[in-house]
Design a protein around this motif. Structure first.
Motif, mmCIF file in Angstrom:
data_model
loop_
_atom_site.group_PDB
_atom_site.id
_atom_site.type_symbol
_atom_site.label_atom_id
_atom_site.label_comp_id
_atom_site.label_asym_id
_atom_site.label_seq_id
_atom_site.Cartn_x
_atom_site.Cartn_y
_atom_site.Cartn_z
ATOM 1 N N HIS A 84 0.848 -1.198 0.000
ATOM 2 C CA HIS A 84 0.000 0.000 0.000
ATOM 3 C C HIS A 84 0.880 1.244 0.000
ATOM 4 O O HIS A 84 1.694 1.418 0.914
ATOM 5 C CB HIS A 84 -0.882 0.043 1.260
ATOM 6 N N LEU A 85 0.707 2.090 -1.005
ATOM 7 C CA LEU A 85 1.341 3.404 -0.974
ATOM 8 C C LEU A 85 0.312 4.357 -0.352
ATOM 9 O O LEU A 85 -0.812 4.459 -0.840
ATOM 10 C CB LEU A 85 1.720 3.874 -2.381
ATOM 11 N N VAL A 86 0.710 5.013 0.745
ATOM 12 C CA VAL A 86 -0.254 5.798 1.526
ATOM 13 C C VAL A 86 0.171 7.260 1.551
ATOM 14 O O VAL A 86 1.349 7.580 1.741
ATOM 15 C CB VAL A 86 -0.342 5.253 2.975
ATOM 16 N N SER A 87 -0.794 8.152 1.335
ATOM 17 C CA SER A 87 -0.520 9.591 1.443
ATOM 18 C C SER A 87 -1.169 10.139 2.706
ATOM 19 O O SER A 87 -2.202 9.642 3.163
ATOM 20 C CB SER A 87 -1.045 10.332 0.207
ATOM 21 N N GLU B 284 1.993 11.872 14.085
ATOM 22 C CA GLU B 284 3.126 12.369 14.871
ATOM 23 C C GLU B 284 4.203 11.299 15.000
ATOM 24 O O GLU B 284 5.390 11.584 14.887
ATOM 25 C CB GLU B 284 2.648 12.868 16.236
ATOM 26 N N GLU B 285 3.796 10.058 15.223
ATOM 27 C CA GLU B 285 4.788 8.991 15.359
ATOM 28 C C GLU B 285 5.548 8.755 14.060
ATOM 29 O O GLU B 285 6.694 8.316 14.075
ATOM 30 C CB GLU B 285 4.123 7.691 15.834
ATOM 31 N N LEU B 286 4.914 9.039 12.944
ATOM 32 C CA LEU B 286 5.589 8.882 11.649
ATOM 33 C C LEU B 286 6.492 10.081 11.339
ATOM 34 O O LEU B 286 7.171 10.099 10.322
ATOM 35 C CB LEU B 286 4.554 8.723 10.532
ATOM 36 N N ARG C 204 3.032 23.667 4.362
ATOM 37 C CA ARG C 204 3.050 22.220 4.589
ATOM 38 C C ARG C 204 2.846 21.508 3.257
ATOM 39 O O ARG C 204 2.354 22.096 2.305
ATOM 40 C CB ARG C 204 1.937 21.844 5.565
ATOM 41 N N GLU C 205 3.218 20.229 3.213
ATOM 42 C CA GLU C 205 2.968 19.460 1.989
ATOM 43 C C GLU C 205 2.615 18.028 2.368
ATOM 44 O O GLU C 205 3.037 17.520 3.411
ATOM 45 C CB GLU C 205 4.181 19.516 1.066
ATOM 46 N N PRO C 206 1.802 17.360 1.530
ATOM 47 C CA PRO C 206 1.417 15.980 1.825
ATOM 48 C C PRO C 206 2.647 15.077 1.860
ATOM 49 O O PRO C 206 3.635 15.337 1.177
ATOM 50 C CB PRO C 206 0.510 15.590 0.657
ATOM 51 N N LYS C 207 2.580 14.029 2.670
ATOM 52 C CA LYS C 207 3.679 13.065 2.779
ATOM 53 C C LYS C 207 3.209 11.715 2.249
ATOM 54 O O LYS C 207 2.002 11.432 2.231
ATOM 55 C CB LYS C 207 4.109 12.903 4.239
ATOM 56 N N PHE D 110 8.190 2.392 4.619
ATOM 57 C CA PHE D 110 9.260 3.165 3.975
ATOM 58 C C PHE D 110 8.731 4.533 3.576
ATOM 59 O O PHE D 110 7.822 4.620 2.757
ATOM 60 C CB PHE D 110 9.761 2.428 2.724
ATOM 61 N N ASP D 111 9.288 5.597 4.170
ATOM 62 C CA ASP D 111 8.917 6.957 3.764
ATOM 63 C C ASP D 111 9.449 7.235 2.366
ATOM 64 O O ASP D 111 10.565 6.825 2.036
ATOM 65 C CB ASP D 111 9.550 7.991 4.705
#
Length: 272
Positions: A155-158, A214-216, A231-234, A248-249
């Protein structure tokens, strides 16, 4: 030398009567302005000069510099959710694609933006605008299940600075996130490209899931800590069937282009 007077042939601002019709022809970079705002007055001669230098090239590239006076066309600017001036945006026949956020706003940076965007085939893909995102809405619980190794597919998650985004195509106001709107379109492209590889995509609202974000290390998406910073989406990839070292970020920093994210998801999954 800066122009004080509009050059010959300089177009009148678009208005509610001709806005949609003008948009139906190619790409437009639109300066939404107020004649009373100091930044707008500062931009005016730059804009006129940019228009004049680019006018021949604009016919070849099918991308036009246009303006909207938000005092004269207040309803139009309201419909387009213009919140501050000047706001410079890229439009295609289906509507708003992204904002031009570079500072300082110079003739060179505006023309470079026009050239770059005219070359991006996604900008003129109006089928894409009517297409739906494949991204699934993930509650905090759903995301924790993925991290716990319950997923059978990668899963690629935004991650987004909102609590309201159920569908990633939703039209929303994002606070302090100039790039969020353009990334919704990018994310749709990513979700559709990865669906072909059987890689799932999902999105998480950080304001509703503060602990997870926050933990991420995405605390800035939970609440605004610095009003001056944008800010920008991660984005992060969760690998399936693993209970540790499975997150994996995305390492390369924000981009409005889909290729890097798609490549990252495919490569990381293959290498695992």
């Amino acid at each position: 030398h800066m122009l004080d007077e509009p050059p010959e042939g300089f177009p009148e601002p678009l208005n509610p009567t001709n806005f949609k019709e003008e948009l139906s022809k190619g790409l437009h970079i639109i300066d939404f302005y107020s004649p009373y705002c100091p930044h707008c007055k500062h931009l005016a001669p730059v804009w006129m000069e940019t228009w004049e230098e680019f006018k021949e090239e604009s016919k070849t590239l099918n991308i036009t510099f246009s303006q909207v006076n938000c005092i004269e066309s207040a309803d139009l600017c309201g419909d387009e959710n213009i919140e501050y001036f000047p706001e410079i945006r890229l439009y295609n026949p289906s509507g708003y694609i992204k904002s031009f956020t570079e500072t300082p706003r110079t003739k060179e940076s505006l023309i470079a933006f026009a050239r770059r965007e005219s070359m991006d085939p996604n900008n003129l893909d109006t089928d894409l605008d009517s297409a739906k995102s494949e991204s699934q809405y993930l509650e905090g619980f759903d995301f924790l299940e993925l991290i716990a190794g319950k997923a059978t597919r990668p899963h690629l998650v935004s991650f987004w600075p909102t609590k309201d985004m159920k569908n990633s195509d939703d039209s929303l106001e994002f606070k302090n996130c100039d790039k969020c709107h353009e990334f919704q379109r990018t994310w749709k492209i990513i979700s559709r490209q990865l669906a072909v590889d059987d890689i799932n995509t999902g999105h998480v609202n950080c304001e509703s899931n503060p602990t997870i974000c926050e933990e991420l290390g995405f605390g800035d998406l939970v609440k605004i800590t610095n009003h001056r910073a944008d800010r920008e989406p991660k984005v992060a990839l969760v690998l399936p069937n693993k209970t540790s070292n499975n997150l994996f970020d995305y390492p390369n920093g924000y981009s409005a282009k889909s290729d890097g994210y798609v490549d990252f998801a495919r490569r990381t999954f293959t290498n695992s």
